[in-house]
Design an enzyme around this catalytic site. Structure first.
Site, PDB file in Angstrom:
ATOM      1  N   HIS A 177       0.841  -1.212   0.000  1.00 12.68           N
ATOM      2  CA  HIS A 177       0.000   0.000   0.000  1.00 12.68           C
ATOM      3  C   HIS A 177       0.865   1.248   0.000  1.00 12.68           C
ATOM      4  O   HIS A 177       1.517   1.554   0.993  1.00 12.68           O
ATOM      5  CB  HIS A 177      -0.915  -0.007   1.226  1.00 12.68           C
ATOM      6  N   GLU A 283     -12.420  -0.827   1.446  1.00 11.42           N
ATOM      7  CA  GLU A 283     -11.649   0.392   1.735  1.00 11.42           C
ATOM      8  C   GLU A 283     -12.557   1.527   2.194  1.00 11.42           C
ATOM      9  O   GLU A 283     -12.294   2.700   1.900  1.00 11.42           O
ATOM     10  CB  GLU A 283     -10.793   0.832   0.534  1.00 11.42           C
TER      11      GLU A 283
END
Ligand SMILES: [Zn+2]
Length: 340
Positions: A177, A283
Site C-alpha cells: 500500500h 476500503e
C-alpha cells in the site's frame, strides 16, 4: 461472517491531524521540544466511528474490518526515520484503542515506520511490537516510501528480506500500500495507488522471491490495480520469460482484494483470478466516498457487487471469510479472544 480486509481510520479525531501538523512544523525548527502525544478520549473515538465505519458495517451487513491507519497520511517521505517512527507509533496505538473498544468490529493492521533510503529491516521492531503487544495481524508495506519517485529497490530485492523474515516469523501478511504522492504526475488514489498495485505484481512475477520465502503473503489492494484486466498480458509475459504459470509462480503468495468500484470490474476479477486468491474488501471510508447516480448506491459498497454475482455458497464463503482467515492466520485467535 463477512470480513472486510481493507479499512482505514480516515475519520480519526482532529487531534491526530493536529499532532501530525505539529510534527511537520517542528521539522523546520530543529531542537524544538518533543511534541505531546495527542489526547483523544474513548468517547471521541466512539463518535468518530459510530457515524462512519460502524454505521456502514451495519447498513451493508458486514461484520469485521481489518483496520489500519489512514494510508494517504502515512507519508513516509516526510521528515526522517525518527519522524516516521513517532508518527507510526501514534497511529498504531490509536488503531489498537479502536480494536480494544470494538473487538468484534475491528482487528488491527499496522503502519510501518518506513523512510526513504532507510533499510526496511528498521521497520521490523515496530511490526513486532504491533503484532506481539498490540495484537495486530498484519502490516501495510509501502513499496515506494519516497511518495512517487520510486527510488527504492524493487520489493523482490534483498533490501527487503530482513522485514520479510520478520513477517514470516510472525506469520503475518502485508498489504502492498503506497501513501500520498508528492509527484504531481500521479494523483494519489487515482494513479499512484493503482500504479503501485500493478508494479508490485510485475515485480513479483519476475523474481524468485517466493522460492526464498514460500510462506510470505501479500495482498495487492484495489483489485490488483490493472492486473486482472491484463491477466493475459501477465500470463504471456511469464511464458516469454520462461517463468512458471502464474498459479504456480505467485498465487500461493499473492492475493487481491475487491476494492473495485463497479460491478463489471468485480465480474472480471472473479472471472480471471482464482477464487482462492480474492478477499472481500471495500476500503471504506476511503478513496471514493460518493454515490453512483446510475445505481443510487455508494461506489465503495463492494458487497453489493459480490451479492449480484451468481457465486456458489462455497466460493462466497471463501471470498467473504475463508480466504481472509487463511491469509491472516492470527485472525482466528483474535476472534476467539474477542468472543470470550
Ligand atoms: Zn487502502
Amino acid at each position: 461472517m463477512i470480513i472486510d480486509c481493507h479499512g482505514h481510520y480516515t475519520t480519526a479525531p482532529a487531534e491526530l491531524t493536529k499532532f501530525r501538523d505539529g510534527q511537520i512544523a517542528a521539522l523546520k525548527s530543529p531542537g524544538a521540544k518533543a511534541l505531546a502525544k495527542p489526547q483523544i478520549s474513548d468517547d471521541q473515538i466512539r463518535e468518530s466511528l459510530e457515524k462512519a465505519q460502524l454505521k456502514l458495517q451495519r447498513e451493508r451487513g458486514t461484520d469485521l474490518t481489518i483496520f489500519s491507519p489512514r494510508a494517504s497520511a502515512m507519508a513516509h517521505h516526510i521528515g526522517t526515520e525518527a519522524t516516521s517512527l513517532e508518527w507510526s507509533r501514534v497511529c498504531n496505538d490509536l488503531i489498537q484503542r479502536v480494536c480494544g473498544l470494538y473487538p468484534e468490529n475491528f482487528v488491527g493492521v499496522c503502519q510501518l515506520p518506513q523512510s526513504p533510503g532507510v533499510p526496511p529491516a528498521n521497520s521490523a521492531a515496530e511490526l513486532e511490537r504491533c503484532v506481539n503487544e498490540l495484537g495486530f495481524i498484519g502490516c501495510n508495506l509501502n513499496p515506494d516510501p519516497s511518495g512517487g519517485l520510486w527510488n527504492s529497490p524493487p520489493l523482490t530485492d534483498r533490501h527487503w528480506y530482513p522485514l520479510y523474515e520478520k513477517m514470516v516469523e510472525l506469520d503475518v501478511p502485508a498489504m502492498v500500500h503506497v501513501s500520498s504522492s508528492c509527484n504531481p504526475n500521479f494523483h494519489a488514489t487515482g494513479a499512484h495507488y493503482i500504479n503501485a498495485d500493478t508494479t508490485a505484481f510485475m515485480q513479483f512475477l519476475t523474481s524468485d522471491l517466493f522460492k526464498d520465502f514460500p510462506t510470505l503473503r501479500f495482498i495487492i489492494p484495489h483489485g490488483g490495480g490493472a492486473v486482472p484486466f491484463h491477466w493475459g498480458r501477465y500470463r504471456g509475459l511469464a511464458q516469454d520469460m520462461k517463468r512458471p504459470p502464474l498459479e504456480e509462480l505467485l498465487l500461493k503468495n499473492v492475493f487481491f482484494d475487491t476494492c473495485v468500484y463497479h460491478l463489471p470490474g468485480i465480474e472480471l476479477l472473479l472471472k480471471v483470478v482464482p477464487v482462492d486468491n480474492i478477499l472481500f474488501g471495500s476500503e471504506m471510508v476511503g478513496a471514493v466516498r460518493g454515490i453512483d447516480p446510475r445505481t443510487g448506491q455508494y461506489y465503495d459498497d463492494t458487497k453489493r457487487y459480490l451479492d449480484a454475482l451468481p457465486l456458489s455458497a462455497a466460493d462466497r464463503a471463501k471470498v467473504f471469510e475463508g480466504n481472509a482467515r487463511r491469509v491472516y492466520p492470527r485472525l482466528g485467535a483474535r476472534l476467539s479472544a474477542a468472543a470470550k
